[in-house]
Structures are given as C-alpha cells and as structure tokens.
Write an enzyme that holds these catalytic residues in place. Structure first.
Site, PDB file in Angstrom:
ATOM      1  N   HIS A 200       0.818  -1.212   0.000  1.00 28.70           N
ATOM      2  CA  HIS A 200       0.000   0.000   0.000  1.00 28.70           C
ATOM      3  C   HIS A 200       0.856   1.268   0.000  1.00 28.70           C
ATOM      4  O   HIS A 200       0.348   2.375   0.102  1.00 28.70           O
ATOM      5  CB  HIS A 200      -0.911  -0.026   1.237  1.00 28.70           C
ATOM      6  CG  HIS A 200      -2.024   0.952   1.210  1.00 28.70           C
ATOM      7  ND1 HIS A 200      -2.180   1.944   2.162  1.00 28.70           N
ATOM      8  CD2 HIS A 200      -3.059   1.116   0.343  1.00 28.70           C
ATOM      9  CE1 HIS A 200      -3.252   2.659   1.895  1.00 28.70           C
ATOM     10  NE2 HIS A 200      -3.804   2.183   0.803  1.00 28.70           N
ATOM     11  N   LYS A 202       3.194   4.414  -1.138  1.00 30.16           N
ATOM     12  CA  LYS A 202       3.338   5.349  -2.261  1.00 30.16           C
ATOM     13  C   LYS A 202       4.657   6.066  -2.041  1.00 30.16           C
ATOM     14  O   LYS A 202       4.748   7.000  -1.239  1.00 30.16           O
ATOM     15  CB  LYS A 202       2.200   6.362  -2.298  1.00 30.16           C
ATOM     16  CG  LYS A 202       0.820   5.773  -2.574  1.00 30.16           C
ATOM     17  CD  LYS A 202       0.116   5.368  -1.318  1.00 30.16           C
ATOM     18  CE  LYS A 202      -1.292   4.875  -1.635  1.00 30.16           C
ATOM     19  NZ  LYS A 202      -1.889   4.163  -0.518  1.00 30.16           N
ATOM     20  N   ASP A 207      17.409   9.776  -7.329  1.00 31.09           N
ATOM     21  CA  ASP A 207      18.851   9.961  -7.136  1.00 31.09           C
ATOM     22  C   ASP A 207      19.294   9.798  -5.684  1.00 31.09           C
ATOM     23  O   ASP A 207      20.386  10.251  -5.304  1.00 31.09           O
ATOM     24  CB  ASP A 207      19.295  11.334  -7.660  1.00 31.09           C
ATOM     25  CG  ASP A 207      19.246  11.413  -9.180  1.00 31.09           C
ATOM     26  OD1 ASP A 207      19.184  10.350  -9.825  1.00 31.09           O
ATOM     27  OD2 ASP A 207      19.256  12.537  -9.723  1.00 31.09           O
ATOM     28  N   HIS A 391      -8.927  11.137   1.639  1.00 24.48           N
ATOM     29  CA  HIS A 391      -7.976  10.030   1.496  1.00 24.48           C
ATOM     30  C   HIS A 391      -6.679  10.302   2.256  1.00 24.48           C
ATOM     31  O   HIS A 391      -5.724   9.555   2.178  1.00 24.48           O
ATOM     32  CB  HIS A 391      -7.673   9.796   0.010  1.00 24.48           C
ATOM     33  CG  HIS A 391      -7.115   8.447  -0.292  1.00 24.48           C
ATOM     34  ND1 HIS A 391      -5.798   8.248  -0.661  1.00 24.48           N
ATOM     35  CD2 HIS A 391      -7.682   7.214  -0.268  1.00 24.48           C
ATOM     36  CE1 HIS A 391      -5.587   6.963  -0.870  1.00 24.48           C
ATOM     37  NE2 HIS A 391      -6.708   6.306  -0.635  1.00 24.48           N
ATOM     38  N   LYS A 393      -3.880  10.698   5.288  1.00 21.55           N
ATOM     39  CA  LYS A 393      -3.468   9.931   6.466  1.00 21.55           C
ATOM     40  C   LYS A 393      -2.378  10.726   7.188  1.00 21.55           C
ATOM     41  O   LYS A 393      -1.191  10.528   6.959  1.00 21.55           O
ATOM     42  CB  LYS A 393      -2.908   8.552   6.067  1.00 21.55           C
ATOM     43  CG  LYS A 393      -3.824   7.719   5.156  1.00 21.55           C
ATOM     44  CD  LYS A 393      -3.379   7.789   3.747  1.00 21.55           C
ATOM     45  CE  LYS A 393      -4.018   6.785   2.813  1.00 21.55           C
ATOM     46  NZ  LYS A 393      -5.412   6.531   2.876  1.00 21.55           N
ATOM     47  N   ASP A 398       0.670  17.418  20.038  1.00 22.65           N
ATOM     48  CA  ASP A 398       1.294  18.457  20.865  1.00 22.65           C
ATOM     49  C   ASP A 398       2.021  19.519  20.050  1.00 22.65           C
ATOM     50  O   ASP A 398       2.933  20.179  20.555  1.00 22.65           O
ATOM     51  CB  ASP A 398       2.259  17.839  21.880  1.00 22.65           C
ATOM     52  CG  ASP A 398       1.519  17.063  22.974  1.00 22.65           C
ATOM     53  OD1 ASP A 398       0.272  17.039  22.944  1.00 22.65           O
ATOM     54  OD2 ASP A 398       2.181  16.475  23.835  1.00 22.65           O
TER      55      ASP A 398
END
Length: 473
Positions: A200, A202, A207, A391, A393, A398
């Site tokens: 899952h 991405k 380089d 979508h 996450k 704090d």
C-alpha cells in the site's frame, strides 16, 4: 482472507471476488498487545546528521529547540526513546520536509524531480492507472530511461489489477525494471503466495536525494484540488471518483540525509520480492544538510512481529499532553487504538478526528461510525469532511510530533499491508500540517453525541453489519 475494497481497491473480477470470500475461512491474524512502558528509564535519544551520529550534547540541544518550539510537551522525551526502540531506524537531522496538498501540486513536484533525475529513479505504488495521469508518469519515466537514468518500479498486483498488461509491457520494453508485488496469479508467485498481503506504499525516490510519500496514488481521480473545489483537469478511467467529487489527500517531499532510510526500504522490498539484481548505481550519495527538520522513516510489513507504525502511534498518543489531531481516510479502530484515544481525551488532551463524510467504501465507513458514540462519550471530538473523498493519512501531536504516510487507522494497514510513514519533529512542520488540518476542519461537520444517538435504525444496522467484517476491511 478478504482484500479491502476501499481506496480504489475494487479491482476484482467475479472469479477473484469469489475466491477471496472463500479465503475468509483461513485463520486470522490479531493485533499485538503493545503497551508502552512510559515509566521506564530509557537511554537518551541520539540523532544522526549528514556526517553520522551526533554527539549527545548536540542531540540534546536539537531536542530542546524542538521542545521549546512546541507546546511544552513531554512527547519528545517520554516517547522518542521508546519509538526508537520499537522502530530501529534513526532520527535524522538536517532535512527539509514540505507538505504537498492534493494531486496537482504533488504530481507537479514529482514530475519535476523525475525530469531532473541524473542517476536512478525508484517508484513504489499501490495504484498506477492507465489514464491521463498514469500516461504522464509513464512517458516521463520512459524518457528518463532513454537518457540512461535507470528506473525501477514496484506496483501492487491488486492495486493495478485493472491496469492493462500492455501498459507495463511498454515500460518494460523501454528498459525500465518493473516488478509486480505479490501477483494475484499464484503461478507467478516468487515466494509463498500471500494474496492478502498488499503493498500500500506510495514512495518515489530520485537519485537518493529526494523522497515523496503520503496517500496519493498515480490516478486521474486526484486531478483536482479539493480545498479550492476545483474540477478535474484530467479524465479518469474509473467511476471511483464518485460522480466528480474531488479527492482530498496529502503528500510530503523530503530532502536530506533521511532519504537514505527510505531508499533502504525500497531496496529491501525489491530484494524480498526477488526482483532482478539492481545495477551498481549511486543509491546512497553522500548526505547533505539541507534544512532543520528532524525526520524518522518508518516502514511496516506483515512480516514484522507487529506494525511498527501502529506501535509508535499508540505510544505517541499515550504520551500526548495537549493535542492529538488525526485526519484519516479509513477508520476501523481496534480496542487498543480506541483506548488510547479515549484515555487521552479523559486526561484533558484535545483529541480531534477528521474522518470522511463521503467515501468509496461503505463497509469501512460504517464500521468506523460504529465507534462514534463510545469515543464521543469519552470526550473525543469527531468531524466528518464534506464535499470531498477524504484520502489523507496524517497526524499531529502536541504541535511538535507529526506523521504522514500511507497508513490508515484500520486493521488492514496494521496487519496486512506494507506501509510507509515519515515522522517529522518540530513546530515548523507541525504548523504546516495544522494549516491543512484547520482548512479541513472548516470544511467539516462536527458530530455531536446528542445528534448521533438519534440516528435511525438503518444506520445502526449498517454499522452492526460492517463491524462483523472490520478485521478484513
């Protein structure tokens, strides 16, 4: 074992869906009981820089600066040593982390980095669609390969189930090294066939000097900017954009010494999937200090004894003193996460969750809603994002500890998926994240306990049904 249908994951033919339903009879894997010992005395946290480990004095000075810039939180002393013991990867100073809002900004930055590549490009993605956006990336990668820049691409078999084989064959024919992660077809498995284990992540690394990660796949559904309400500039090949509703997501671009840690994760995955030997290229260039951000790379996989991202998030929430702000696309929490959120709210921490108001997976949507009343009674504040498909996450604690990556707050991410997150320390980056959080909050509707307890029987029945499936969502 059932593959999760959300996040553009409805990529199954009839035979595959039937097979997966049958596999639900195979044994379950449960979450570990991770109880951080907040009272134990841990050794001082040591940071790494562009020239290697920093001295104890220098590490302490950097942490004191970060603490002073936050909200007087003890998360930096009480949590970080435990986080390091859990994760194993170092906290690295001298980085520059820049938030990228939604698809257009992210794609521009990624394509610019690809265009400027000199040595190699490593790309790891769950979804890579054969649409306008996917073709832009394919053309950019092929062009760099033609210039002598070696490209390695890992794509998840389930996530790209609807992408034509011809799409990847074109990449392969150009010289790009393409690796299908955990093929759905057992005859193509390069190791033990684990259909339910999905990649899952991405992740794009160029380089060995710049890394991109977050929640954004390579797909036309991300072609519009959600906060501005813009319409899609590209044609999606799917209906998962939900009648033109824009997708709201967040990515991060990171430069600096910590990129080497993300590089290690990619190379380890390539080797574990038995990709052909990598060419002898400059995968780990001499690190350079490019900013003041302190970053830790965290990768999780089902092969771990427990989810490293999950364990460190529980610890961070348990150490919070002032705020816990989480924005997440798919919320189907287990008892430990529920307890951590409730305990934080009960001890006076301002706990706010921004969750979807509209989704591409009604099962996980209603599974999460099943816990609203329990959380609201504990003092957790819940908001549902309106007008977009959420979508994102991300999390901030704090005003000084932030995380962004591919990990959802559900059983699948914590048990079955390969995920990658970055933890960024410091008030400056947390302020960037807070700006996006506030904008999402302004576009959200607060859920109150009084209102929620008046919901109808139909919603309650959907929640009960979804809860029975939450382990597999």
């Amino acid at each position: 074992m059932l593959i999760k249908p959300h996040g553009q994951m409805r990529r199954f033919s009839g035979w595959a869906a039937g097979l997966l339903m049958a596999l639900t009879l195979v044994g379950c894997k449960s979450l570990p009981r991770v109880v951080p010992d907040q009272e134990r005395r841990a050794p001082p946290v040591r940071l790494e820089g562009s020239q290697g480990p920093l001295s104890a004095e220098r590490s302490r000075a950097i942490l004191e600066r970060l603490r002073a810039g936050g909200q007087g939180t003890d998360v930096l002393s009480r949590h970080l040593a435990l986080e390091e013991a859990i994760v194993g990867s170092p906290l690295t100073a001298g980085n520059q982390a820049q938030l990228l809002e939604d698809g257009p900004a992210t794609y521009r930055a990624m394509l610019a980095a690809i265009e400027g590549a000199k040595n190699h490009i490593h790309m790891e993605t769950y979804i890579l669609d054969d649409d306008e956006v996917g073709q832009r990336f394919a053309n950019a990668l092929i062009a760099k390969q033609a210039q002598g820049v070696q490209v390695h691409l890992i794509h998840d078999s389930v996530g790209t189930l609807s992408t034509p084989k011809e799409f990847f064959q074109r990449l392969t024919d150009s010289g790009i090294k393409v690796l299908e992660f955990n093929p759905v077809n057992p005859a193509l498995a390069r190791q033990t066939w684990e259909l339910n284990e999905r990649n899952h992540r991405k992740l794009l690394i160029v380089d060995g000097r710049v890394a991109f990660l977050g929640g954004i796949n390579i797909s036309g559904v991300y072609s519009s900017g959600s906060l501005s309400g813009g319409q899609s500039s590209g044609k999606s090949s799917k209906k998962s954009d939900i009648d033109g509703t824009p997708w709201r997501d967040t990515h991060v671009q990171i430069r600096g010494p910590v990129v080497a840690e993300f590089q290690k994760l990619f190379i380890e995955t390539w080797a574990a999937q038995k990709g052909e030997p990598l060419a002898a290229l400059d995968y780990y260039p001499a690190p350079e200090r490019v900013g003041r951000d302190v970053v830790r790379a965290i990768g999780s996989s089902p092969k771990d004894e427990y989810s490293l991202i999950y364990a460190t998030l529980l610890s961070a929430i348990g150490s919070a003193e002032t705020t816990v702000y989480l924005t997440n696309a798919y919320f189907a929490p287990d008892p430990q996460l529920l307890a951590a959120l409730e305990d934080a709210a009960r001890r006076g921490v301002d706990v706010k969750l921004i969750l979807p108001g509209k989704t591409d997976s009604w099962l996980v949507f209603h599974a999460g809603r099943n816990y609203y009343a329990q959380l609201l009674r504990a003092g957790v504040k819940i908001y549902e994002r309106q007008g977009v498909i959420l979508h994102t996450k991300t999390g901030s604690i704090d005003g000084v500890w932030s995380t962004i990556g591919s990990t959802n707050l559900d059983w699948r991410s914590f048990l079955h998926n390969y995920e990658v997150n970055a933890v960024v320390l410091g008030a400056d980056f947390a302020a960037q994240l807070q700006t996006l959080f506030d904008a999402d909050l302004a576009g959200s509707k607060q859920v109150t306990l009084q209102e929620w307890e008046r919901r109808g029987l139909t919603l309650r029945m959907k929640e009960a049904f979804a809860r029975a499936w939450e382990y597999w969502l």
